[in-house]
Design a protein around this motif. Structure first.
Motif, mmCIF file in Angstrom:
data_model
loop_
_atom_site.group_PDB
_atom_site.id
_atom_site.type_symbol
_atom_site.label_atom_id
_atom_site.label_comp_id
_atom_site.label_asym_id
_atom_site.label_seq_id
_atom_site.Cartn_x
_atom_site.Cartn_y
_atom_site.Cartn_z
ATOM 1 N N GLU A 59 0.743 -1.205 -0.141
ATOM 2 C CA GLU A 59 -0.066 -0.135 -0.122
ATOM 3 C C GLU A 59 0.994 1.249 -0.009
ATOM 4 O O GLU A 59 0.294 2.286 -0.648
ATOM 5 C CB GLU A 59 -0.874 -0.284 1.300
ATOM 6 C CG GLU A 59 -2.090 -0.910 1.281
ATOM 7 C CD GLU A 59 -3.117 -0.609 0.198
ATOM 8 O OE1 GLU A 59 -2.961 0.353 -0.418
ATOM 9 O OE2 GLU A 59 -4.049 -1.473 -0.058
ATOM 10 N N LYS A 99 2.272 1.814 -3.388
ATOM 11 C CA LYS A 99 1.158 2.296 -4.274
ATOM 12 C C LYS A 99 0.747 3.968 -3.897
ATOM 13 O O LYS A 99 0.759 4.621 -4.833
ATOM 14 C CB LYS A 99 -0.229 1.601 -4.001
ATOM 15 C CG LYS A 99 -1.450 1.914 -4.948
ATOM 16 C CD LYS A 99 -2.695 0.941 -4.657
ATOM 17 C CE LYS A 99 -3.847 1.482 -5.482
ATOM 18 N NZ LYS A 99 -5.096 0.504 -5.403
ATOM 19 N N HIS A 100 0.866 4.000 -2.832
ATOM 20 C CA HIS A 100 0.725 5.454 -2.241
ATOM 21 C C HIS A 100 1.935 6.522 -2.791
ATOM 22 O O HIS A 100 1.631 7.458 -3.542
ATOM 23 C CB HIS A 100 0.507 5.444 -0.671
ATOM 24 C CG HIS A 100 0.530 6.816 -0.293
ATOM 25 N ND1 HIS A 100 -0.836 8.007 -0.452
ATOM 26 C CD2 HIS A 100 1.603 7.892 0.271
ATOM 27 C CE1 HIS A 100 -0.407 9.100 0.043
ATOM 28 N NE2 HIS A 100 0.832 9.364 0.294
ATOM 29 N N ARG A 101 2.848 5.842 -2.821
ATOM 30 C CA ARG A 101 4.148 6.621 -3.341
ATOM 31 C C ARG A 101 3.941 6.919 -4.932
ATOM 32 O O ARG A 101 4.584 7.922 -5.384
ATOM 33 C CB ARG A 101 5.600 6.047 -2.986
ATOM 34 C CG ARG A 101 5.485 6.246 -1.363
ATOM 35 C CD ARG A 101 7.090 5.451 -1.322
ATOM 36 N NE ARG A 101 8.216 6.325 -1.633
ATOM 37 C CZ ARG A 101 9.451 5.629 -1.501
ATOM 38 N NH1 ARG A 101 9.711 4.416 -1.079
ATOM 39 N NH2 ARG A 101 10.642 6.368 -2.158
#
Length: 267
Positions: free
Chosen positions: A208, A211-213
């Motif tokens: 996650e 994915k956020h980065r």
């Protein structure tokens, strides 16, 4: 050598896979696999590439590296190793044309247990292919170097490998590594494609975070369970080749085409 655009996330372990053009068995001869390893050693010397594991098969390679030397080290290293190997082969065979697929693929691997499992996956490649019964029998893989560290022509960063895998010493890592391999040999037929076909592999929190980065570039990418791990998947067909590395925006994710092919013919 054309290469895909990529997102660069510093400080990651990367599992790199690279296929020969059209999955041809261009690395079927020992001399060509040896030359690939020779140029890998040169990349370590020239650029400081931190190598954690590797396997050279008859038609593709696996390379596990740690990105701790700067944004250009990995692409420069792959350019050197792949480029020189292909050039030497074409010159010897009086051959023209591509030696490799346009791009390689890189998967971000979480450290500690996930890293150790990825190493075992790489080490067992030729066992899955039915070429050998134990990774120690394949001289073009990192298993023997891990279990019996070299004094000369060292490829693997032993201490860094042990540290990233969560062990206080190389000896402790070697012991656990051997045990993991022996255990995996009991179920070697099960292919774990996520190690070489995902954007990232680790626990759910790690995936996650990746994915956020990636931010807006992660749109449409899904977090899924993968064995004892989670993976961030990428839809096929999104890769855009860029033949000039100077024009490649390294701040985009290090992802490339690849995949595993376990059909190998030894000659």
């Amino acid at each position: 050598m054309a290469r895909a655009k990529r997102h660069y996330l510093p400080g990651q372990v990367w599992h790199i896979t690279h296929r020969c053009h059209k999955k041809d068995f261009l690395l079927k001869l020992k001399m060509d696999r040896q030359r690939w390893l020779h140029w890998l050693y040169e990349a370590r010397k020239r650029y400081g590439l931190t190598i954690l594991d590797y396997t050279v098969t008859s038609n593709h390679i696996h390379l596990l590296v740690f990105d701790d030397q700067g944004r250009d080290v990995i692409p420069q290293s792959i350019k050197l190793v792949a480029g020189r190997t292909g050039q030497e082969y074409n010159s010897r065979k009086n051959r023209k044309g591509a030696f490799w697929e346009d791009s390689y693929h890189a998967t971000a691997i979480q450290t500690k247990q996930h890293l150790l499992r990825c190493i075992v996956y790489i080490d067992l490649n030729m066992v899955r292919a039915g070429v050998v019964s134990h990774p120690s029998e394949w001289q073009f893989g990192g298993y023997n170097e891990i279990q019996k560290p070299r004094r000369k022509c060292v490829l693997i960063a032993y201490e860094k490998l042990a540290e990233l895998s969560g062990f206080s010493s190389c000896h402790a890592f070697q012991k656990s590594h051997k045990e993991y391999v022996d255990e995996a040999l009991c179920n070697v037929d099960r292919r774990q494609a996520w190690w070489s076909e995902s954007i990232a592999v680790g626990d759910e929190s790690f995936v996650e975070i990746i994915k956020h980065r990636l931010g807006i570039r992660s749109k449409g990418r899904k977090v899924k369970e993968a064995g004892e791990s989670y993976q961030l998947r990428e839809d096929a067909g999104i890769y855009i080749a860029n033949s000039d590395p100077k024009n490649c925006n390294i701040d985009r994710y290090m992802t490339l085409l690849a995949g595993d092919n376990y059909v190998n013919t030894e000659q």
